[in-house]
Write a protein that holds these residues in place. Sequence first.
Motif, PDB file in Angstrom:
ATOM      1  N   THR A 169       0.293  -5.610 -21.845  1.00 59.87           N
ATOM      2  CA  THR A 169      -0.790  -4.636 -21.300  1.00 59.87           C
ATOM      3  C   THR A 169      -0.761  -4.623 -19.804  1.00 59.87           C
ATOM      4  O   THR A 169      -0.513  -5.873 -19.371  1.00 59.87           O
ATOM      5  CB  THR A 169      -2.186  -4.597 -22.058  1.00 59.87           C
ATOM      6  OG1 THR A 169      -2.588  -5.913 -21.663  1.00 59.87           O
ATOM      7  CG2 THR A 169      -1.952  -4.512 -23.571  1.00 59.87           C
ATOM      8  N   PRO A 170      -1.172  -3.710 -19.285  1.00 57.92           N
ATOM      9  CA  PRO A 170      -1.684  -3.932 -17.870  1.00 57.92           C
ATOM     10  C   PRO A 170      -2.455  -5.021 -17.435  1.00 57.92           C
ATOM     11  O   PRO A 170      -2.395  -5.784 -16.582  1.00 57.92           O
ATOM     12  CB  PRO A 170      -2.193  -2.408 -17.464  1.00 57.92           C
ATOM     13  CG  PRO A 170      -1.651  -1.713 -18.379  1.00 57.92           C
ATOM     14  CD  PRO A 170      -1.330  -2.222 -19.622  1.00 57.92           C
ATOM     15  N   ASP A 203       2.074  -0.214  -7.638  1.00 58.51           N
ATOM     16  CA  ASP A 203       0.723  -0.183  -8.355  1.00 58.51           C
ATOM     17  C   ASP A 203      -0.444  -0.846  -7.711  1.00 58.51           C
ATOM     18  O   ASP A 203      -0.344  -2.200  -7.757  1.00 58.51           O
ATOM     19  CB  ASP A 203       0.994  -0.491  -9.794  1.00 58.51           C
ATOM     20  CG  ASP A 203      -0.160  -0.161 -10.692  1.00 58.51           C
ATOM     21  OD1 ASP A 203      -1.373  -0.217 -10.127  1.00 58.51           O
ATOM     22  OD2 ASP A 203       0.026   0.163 -11.777  1.00 58.51           O
ATOM     23  N   LEU A 218       4.174  -3.551 -13.480  1.00 56.78           N
ATOM     24  CA  LEU A 218       3.075  -2.600 -13.840  1.00 56.78           C
ATOM     25  C   LEU A 218       3.709  -1.179 -13.913  1.00 56.78           C
ATOM     26  O   LEU A 218       3.578  -0.194 -14.672  1.00 56.78           O
ATOM     27  CB  LEU A 218       1.846  -2.653 -12.952  1.00 56.78           C
ATOM     28  CG  LEU A 218       0.923  -3.769 -13.230  1.00 56.78           C
ATOM     29  CD1 LEU A 218      -0.118  -3.746 -12.299  1.00 56.78           C
ATOM     30  CD2 LEU A 218       0.304  -3.858 -14.619  1.00 56.78           C
ATOM     31  N   PRO A 264       7.856  -1.449 -16.556  1.00 56.70           N
ATOM     32  CA  PRO A 264       7.543  -2.482 -17.403  1.00 56.70           C
ATOM     33  C   PRO A 264       8.773  -3.293 -18.061  1.00 56.70           C
ATOM     34  O   PRO A 264       9.122  -4.362 -18.319  1.00 56.70           O
ATOM     35  CB  PRO A 264       6.922  -1.993 -18.844  1.00 56.70           C
ATOM     36  CG  PRO A 264       6.033  -0.821 -18.005  1.00 56.70           C
ATOM     37  CD  PRO A 264       7.024  -0.208 -17.013  1.00 56.70           C
TER      38      PRO A 264
END
Length: 655
Positions: free
Chosen positions: A78-79, A223, A299, A302
């Motif tokens: 996940t982020p 990001d 991010l 991926p």
Amino acid sequence: MNSNLGKGESTSPMGQSEAELAAAAAHLSDLPTPGQHANGSLAGLTLGAIGVVYGDIGTSPIYAMRESLHAASHDGLTPDDVIGVISLLIWTLIFIVSFKYVLLIMRADNRGEGGTLSLVTLVQQALGSRPLWLLALGMIGISLFFGDAIITPAMSVLSAVEGLSLVTPAFAPYVMPLTLVIIAGLFLVQRWGTGAVSVFFGPVMIAWFLTMAVFGLLHIGDDWSILRALSPTYAASFVVTHGFASLIVLGSVFLAVTGGEALYADMGHFGRRPIRLAWIGLVWPALTLSYLGQGAMVLAHPERAENPFFLMAPSWALLPLVILATMATVIASQAVISGAFSMMKQAVRTGLLPRLEILHTSEDQEGQIYLPKVNAILAAGVFILVILFGSSSNLAAAYGIAVTGDMVITTCLASVVFLKVWRWPLPLVAVVVVPLLLLELLFLGSNATKIPHGGWVPILMAAVMILLMWSWVRGTRHVQDQTRRGATSLEALMEMLNKSSRLLNVSGTAVFLTAEPDVAPAALLHNIKHNQVLHEHNIIVCVTVATRPYVPDAERVTVTPLSERFTRVDMCFGYIEETNLPRALALAKKKGIKFDIMATSFFLTQRFFRRTKGKGLPAWQETLFLSLAKSAANATDFYHLPSSRVIVLGQQLPI
């Protein structure tokens, strides 16, 4: 009796004729002792520190981020996981390298020198003795460092060459063969030294760090949320959220600081200030930017988590980046190999290992040395690891546990220095040391989870090294005890010689080496017994190693007249220095000893051990000690004696 006396003009071990050696010995005492401090301009020393000190930790972004993300992605990535991993990487650098080493540990130097043995000697000085626990910590630290010296070249070079498979999959089958070729070349050139190419280390590593920083900056904008990783709360949140599972990730995160101990170990070569300037001004910012850039790219994309470091580069720059990475990892490997040589030399000087052949590869720099046996062992170990594990991802499981163990030992020894040498109050020591120790023990526990998957490799290497050193120390003490039994005191021998009229008096000077200054040297007794001669002047030399890296010439020798024909000379060398007897005798000459090196014979004892039944060593340890004793280097070379002036006398000793 074996004599290697020759006729005519011969050469010494260093390649000098006797006439040259005599001339050099006459002037050696006027020369400054080399290596006492790092010499050179601040800019030059800082450049050298970038090239040597930061090679290992500087190449860690190639694999640290990749392995950390792989460990964190077992149930999906996940982020928040990405930001948490980057935060862990950044704050591990801050706590372990910036706070522990740069700010704190580098202040605990032994007259400018750093490393595990320097801490051991500082503690020994403070305690006034070397207790068993201190000896054990020193052995463990040396052993773990040696294991790291084998794993680092395999891991770093392999990880760099693997980047070729990203250029084109057609390169994949050639990754391992090319890695082995590069490593073979690296170890083959050790015998000629690295002085000719070391001038390129600094510029290449500067280009490496700047390249990392630029690529990182270019991708942070992928990001901007990655900047949240600069807050330690995200690192703490990741550990709390994932609980026990975070240990697996921490084991990979620690790869970011492998090589951090080099800041302290190499302090004597470059000095504290250049190493700190290099870290604060270039290395730390470049590493931070690289991790932030990798995180931001993952991010946004991926799928690039597979190999984020190389995938930061545009396609046209990928091949040049792989070439630059390979050069950087070769430099990192060279630095750790040179460190292993220095560590083994110090272990020999402090009596933890038998004499090893030590060759100097530079006439100008005393620190550039080559140990053939150590080089062969390192090369064999690296080859085996590359072939056994096959990829840097597999090898990552073996990497880290040696470094974490070494760092824990450094913290434990430093705490004693803070308490006993710096006289810090116990509460202050606890406030500083306990958080660091807990953090490092956490990393050690996380790396311990890798033991079944390859972490057993450095443990096995360290165990073998500890066994060798312990057997040598214990065997040496046993031999010394055996030698003292029934030994003749030097005073009693001189009284007997005064009453004897059977001996033939000969001109010249005889030098006898001994480890017991009050006991008659075995070579002297054998010379009197078998040759029935006594030289006009007899010098009994006792060599000791100080608990400091260098001993100034003014304190090098102590001359004690014993009689008209006998003089005792006590020589003291630092644990980093060469035991150069002719040079020390030149200093003794200034203190009143009259001798001509051209008319001086050096008598050495070669011991032949005879097994006996009794309360000695266990059979296995006795066999191991005898093997180590047989492998010891020639004493003539070790003490830098002119080979044509040396006489070797055998001695049988029950063990």
